[in-house]
Structures are given as structure tokens and as C-alpha cells.
Write an enzyme that holds these catalytic residues in place. Structure first.
Site, PDB file in Angstrom:
ATOM      1  CG  ASP A  23      -1.924   2.387   6.603  1.00 19.13           C
ATOM      2  OD1 ASP A  23      -2.559   3.087   7.215  1.00 19.13           O
ATOM      3  OD2 ASP A  23      -2.063   1.984   5.371  1.00 19.13           O
ATOM      4  CG  ASP A  58      -1.743   1.124   1.345  1.00 18.71           C
ATOM      5  OD1 ASP A  58      -2.257   1.611   0.186  1.00 18.71           O
ATOM      6  OD2 ASP A  58      -1.826   1.681   2.528  1.00 18.71           O
ATOM      7  CG  MET A  59       1.772   5.580  -1.556  1.00 19.31           C
ATOM      8  SD  MET A  59       1.874   6.548  -3.297  1.00 19.31           S
ATOM      9  CE  MET A  59       0.313   7.654  -2.725  1.00 19.31           C
ATOM     10  CG  ASP A  60      -1.674   7.582   0.667  1.00 19.69           C
ATOM     11  OD1 ASP A  60      -1.243   8.458   0.702  1.00 19.69           O
ATOM     12  OD2 ASP A  60      -2.389   7.388  -0.205  1.00 19.69           O
TER      13      ASP A  60
END
Length: 216
Positions: free
Chosen positions: A167, A8-10
Site C-alpha cells: 500500500d 505487506d501487513m499494515d
């Protein structure tokens, strides 16, 4: 075992979730919306369409979501211009490490591509990914598994052999439903028992993820 990794990124690669939360808090205060933290936590990991549905359902149609979202985007961009977008601890360790092991890496972010690509480029990370799938490329948002399954397909890898580093509750649920191996690195929220049960491990940061993967 041979394995692959989808990020994932954010909140995993870029420390943007706190920035978005602060931007929403600012907009909520300016518009007299009260405390929206619980709502924003529910939106973590969702794509733009699903976020709009959730916020509109919560605030009512008299509050124009597009207007609020534009204000949030403006507040976020001002903060990013002032401070930059920091990367999460361990980012510049885990990518060279996985690359050195010739591990195939992909990215599955609920954020729109128009933001994902420039942010990854600025962080000098885009070249690590064999596939990048963004929220505007899928119909169904996390916690549905579509985004992860599409990413695995574009990577040419088996979901069952793929770790997903996430997250958010929505992201962990999506990875679990995709038949992948979720690794949680909590950001704004710690896992409850139900989420923890879906993971193969919960790690404090990406440094610890490297330690975990080094034994695989």
C-alpha cells in the site's frame, strides 16, 4: 504462469495505518507538535530504526522519540482494545483463494515481530505464510529491497516470479528494486505517476487483486 505472493501487513491485511495516524495525531496535539501528517506519511512502510531517524531529524533531538513512540503505542493499544484491529476488505477471500491454488505466500512487514505475530494470529492468518520477515530482522528498511529478498529466500522462490502486494510508496519502491512484480492497493495515499510506473497494476482492494491474479 507459476507465481508466488508476498504481502505487506499494515494497510494491506490489517487496517492499522489509519489507527497509527490517529494515534500520532493525538500525541502531536498533546505535545504541541503541530500537524505531523506529512511526516507520518513519509514513515509509512519504514521500520522502527528508520522511522526514529526521520522523526528525530524532523522534530530535533530535544524531542525524545522513544517517549513519543511510547505515547503513540499506548494510544494505538487503547484504540485496538476498544475497537479491535479490523482486517482490510477482501482478506478472507484472497488467502483461501491463493491457498486453494497452492500459491506460496510470504509476509514482509516493517513492523517488529513482537507485534506482527500476535496480530496475524488474532486474525487467524499466520498459518498461511511459509515465511514471515519483520522489520527487526533486516538492516535496511523499505524502500531498500532487503526485506523482500530475504522473504523470497526463506520461501525458496524466485523474486522475478513473485508478486508483492503493498500500500505504501516505500513498499512499492522496495518491491520494484527487488525485481519483483508490485501490486499496489492504496491505503492512505494514492500513487503518483512515478509509483504507478513501478507497479504491474493498481487495484482498489484485495477483491480486485483476486480478480487480477485469477487471470494469471
Amino acid at each position: 504462469m507459476a507465481f508466488h505472493v508476498i504481502f505487506d501487513m499494515d494497510g494491506v491485511i490489517l487496517d492499522t495505518e489509519h489507527m497509527y495516524l490517529n494515534a500520532w495525531r493525538k500525541v502531536a496535539k498533546e505535545n504541541g507538535l503541530g500537524d505531523l501528517d506529512a511526516l507520518i506519511y513519509r514513515c509509512i512502510g519504514l521500520n522502527e530504526r528508520r522511522t526514529k531517524e526521520l522523526v528525530t531529524s524532523y522534530l530535533g533531538p530535544e524531542r525524545n522519540y522513544d517517549t513519543l513512540r511510547a505515547q503513540v503505542k499506548d494510544a494505538f493499544n487503547r484504540q485496538a482494545k476498544e475497537t479491535g484491529i479490523p482486517v482490510k476488505k477482501g482478506v478472507y477471500e484472497i488467502f483461501p483463494y491463493l491457498s486453494s491454488r497452492k500459491i506460496t505466500m510470504g509476509l514482509a512487514s516493517s513492523t517488529r515481530g513482537e507485534r506482527v505475530i500476535p496480530q496475524l494470529t488474532d486474525a487467524k492468518l499466520l498459518s498461511y505464510f511459509s515465511a514471515v520477515v519483520t522489520g527487526d530482522m533486516v538492516r535496511y528498511s523499505k524502500p531498500e529491497p532487503e526485506i523482500f529478498l530475504l522473504c523470497a529466500e526463506q520461501m525458496g522462490v524466485s523474486p522475478a516470479d513473485t508478486y508483492v502486494i503493498e500500500d505504501s510508496f516505500n513498499g512499492i519502491t522496495a518491491a520494484h528494486r527487488a525485481g519483483m512484480m508490485p501490486i499496489m492497493v492504496p491505503d492512505l495515499k494514492q500513487p503518483d505517476e512515478a509509483i504507478r510506473a513501478m507497479t504491474v497494476t493498481v487495484e482498489k482492494d484485495l477483491h480486485d487483486v483476486v480478480k487480477f491474479l485469477s487471470e494469471k
